[in-house]
Scaffold this active site. Structure first.
Site, PDB file in Angstrom:
ATOM      1  N   ASN A   7      42.167  40.656  27.863  1.00 45.82           N
ATOM      2  CA  ASN A   7      43.017  41.551  27.081  1.00 45.82           C
ATOM      3  C   ASN A   7      42.934  41.069  25.633  1.00 45.82           C
ATOM      4  OD1 ASN A   7      45.263  42.567  25.599  1.00 45.82           O
ATOM      5  ND2 ASN A   7      46.313  43.070  27.498  1.00 45.82           N
ATOM      6  N   GLU A  34      43.520  46.756  26.209  1.00 46.10           N
ATOM      7  CA  GLU A  34      44.273  46.928  24.959  1.00 46.10           C
ATOM      8  C   GLU A  34      43.340  46.971  23.750  1.00 46.10           C
ATOM      9  OE1 GLU A  34      48.528  46.035  24.266  1.00 46.10           O
ATOM     10  OE2 GLU A  34      48.093  44.269  25.492  1.00 46.10           O
ATOM     11  N   ASP A 145      44.145  43.159  33.193  1.00 45.70           N
ATOM     12  CA  ASP A 145      45.487  42.635  32.938  1.00 45.70           C
ATOM     13  C   ASP A 145      46.424  43.375  33.877  1.00 45.70           C
ATOM     14  OD1 ASP A 145      47.994  41.995  32.060  1.00 45.70           O
ATOM     15  OD2 ASP A 145      47.703  42.668  29.996  1.00 45.70           O
ATOM     16  N   ASN A 147      49.604  42.456  34.580  1.00 49.62           N
ATOM     17  CA  ASN A 147      51.023  42.327  34.229  1.00 49.62           C
ATOM     18  C   ASN A 147      51.889  42.000  35.446  1.00 49.62           C
ATOM     19  OD1 ASN A 147      51.551  42.576  31.363  1.00 49.62           O
ATOM     20  ND2 ASN A 147      50.681  44.637  31.506  1.00 49.62           N
ATOM     21  N   ASP A 215      46.271  37.890  34.362  1.00 47.17           N
ATOM     22  CA  ASP A 215      44.938  38.495  34.264  1.00 47.17           C
ATOM     23  C   ASP A 215      44.125  38.036  35.475  1.00 47.17           C
ATOM     24  OD1 ASP A 215      44.933  39.555  31.240  1.00 47.17           O
ATOM     25  OD2 ASP A 215      45.925  37.590  31.324  1.00 47.17           O
ATOM     26  N   ASP A 244      46.916  37.131  22.597  1.00 43.07           N
ATOM     27  CA  ASP A 244      47.834  36.298  23.372  1.00 43.07           C
ATOM     28  C   ASP A 244      47.308  36.035  24.782  1.00 43.07           C
ATOM     29  OD1 ASP A 244      48.209  39.024  23.777  1.00 43.07           O
ATOM     30  OD2 ASP A 244      50.394  38.948  23.747  1.00 43.07           O
ATOM     31  N   HIS A 245      46.175  36.635  25.139  1.00 39.34           N
ATOM     32  CA  HIS A 245      45.532  36.412  26.437  1.00 39.34           C
ATOM     33  C   HIS A 245      44.258  35.593  26.265  1.00 39.34           C
ATOM     34  CE1 HIS A 245      47.684  39.682  28.782  1.00 39.34           C
ATOM     35  NE2 HIS A 245      47.967  40.022  27.530  1.00 39.34           N
TER      36      HIS A 245
END
Length: 254
Positions: A7, A34, A145, A147, A215, A244-245
């Site tokens: 991501n 994203e 991802d 989530n 992930d 942030d991933h």
């Protein structure tokens, strides 16, 4: 064959990171989420110059997914054909006989949110469609991802149990995918404790390793037998202005 998911949290911002990472880690397939780009803005030229073909499914500001491949891609599908959705969250293609599905699962926001209801409905429809996909091609890899935190060991804070990402209903939805005959490739191997793929930008989340493993690379049984490793590459999270991933990479043997 190396399959990776990442991501990137805006390809417009992170394209130099993607290019640098692929230069250092020339995986066969990279699924990114994203992208946050409309299709007309997608950097096709830059990616093709690196030796990758690309298919993508995007929208402005939010969501967006893409598959980058060193090999030809066939039978490309965008979105779940059984789930009309304005949000662009899925792209799939067959690569070297392997059906690759790249998914950006809804965040859900909070247990009392309409977005949580949407997440569970989306996952149920995703499961039904994946059932058809694995019946057509038993060599199935579902990257993305999700989530969803599979287990308490996949979060830095056990107090999150029962809350968003860690709720029973979300985990049941993930388990429903696994019950199709899929396997969490990361857990096929011994892994370091507190292994995460996402860390909050705030309050030194990465520096303090306050993260989540959300992930995943899920593999069908034939691919599970070929899988020789699965790792999380923390290095890009240390770069300037990172996503942030972190990337997750599964390696398949012959």
């Amino acid at each position: 064959m190396k399959l990776a998911t990442w991501n990137v949290n805006s390809l417009n911002v992170r394209l130099p990171h993607v290019m640098k990472w692929l230069g250092e880690n020339p995986v066969d397939v990279l699924c990114i989420q994203e992208t946050k780009l409309t299709d007309d803005k997608f950097p096709v030229k830059e990616i093709e110059e690196m030796g990758y073909q690309v298919v993508f499914n995007g929208q402005k500001t939010y969501n967006g997914v893409a598959i980058l491949s060193r090999h030809p891609m066939e039978d490309v599908v965008k979105n779940n054909p059984h789930y009309p959705d304005e949000q662009q969250r899925i792209v799939a293609a067959t690569i070297n006989g392997i059906r690759i599905v790249n998914a950006y699962v809804p965040n859900g926001q909070a247990l009392d949110s309409d977005k949580y209801v949407y997440k569970l409905g989306w996952m149920a429809a995703f499961r039904d469609w994946l059932g058809e996909e694995i019946a057509r091609n038993p060599q199935l890899a579902v990257l993305g991802d999700y989530n969803i935190v599979p287990h308490v060991r996949d979060t830095h804070d056990p107090a999150m149990e029962g809350d968003i990402f860690c709720s029973d209903k979300e985990r049941a939805a993930l388990q429903a995918l696994i019950d199709l005959g899929l396997h969490d490739s990361f857990r096929l191997f011994e892994q370091p404790e507190k292994s995460f793929s996402w860390w909050d930008y705030r309050m030194l989340g990465f520096q303090k390793n306050k993260g989540l493993r959300i992930d995943h690379v899920l593999l069908s049984a034939p691919l599970k037998e070929r899988c020789v490793s699965c790792v999380i590459d923390r290095a890009p999270r240390k770069w300037q202005q990172p996503s942030d991933h972190a990337p997750v990479i599964a390696t398949l043997g012959a």
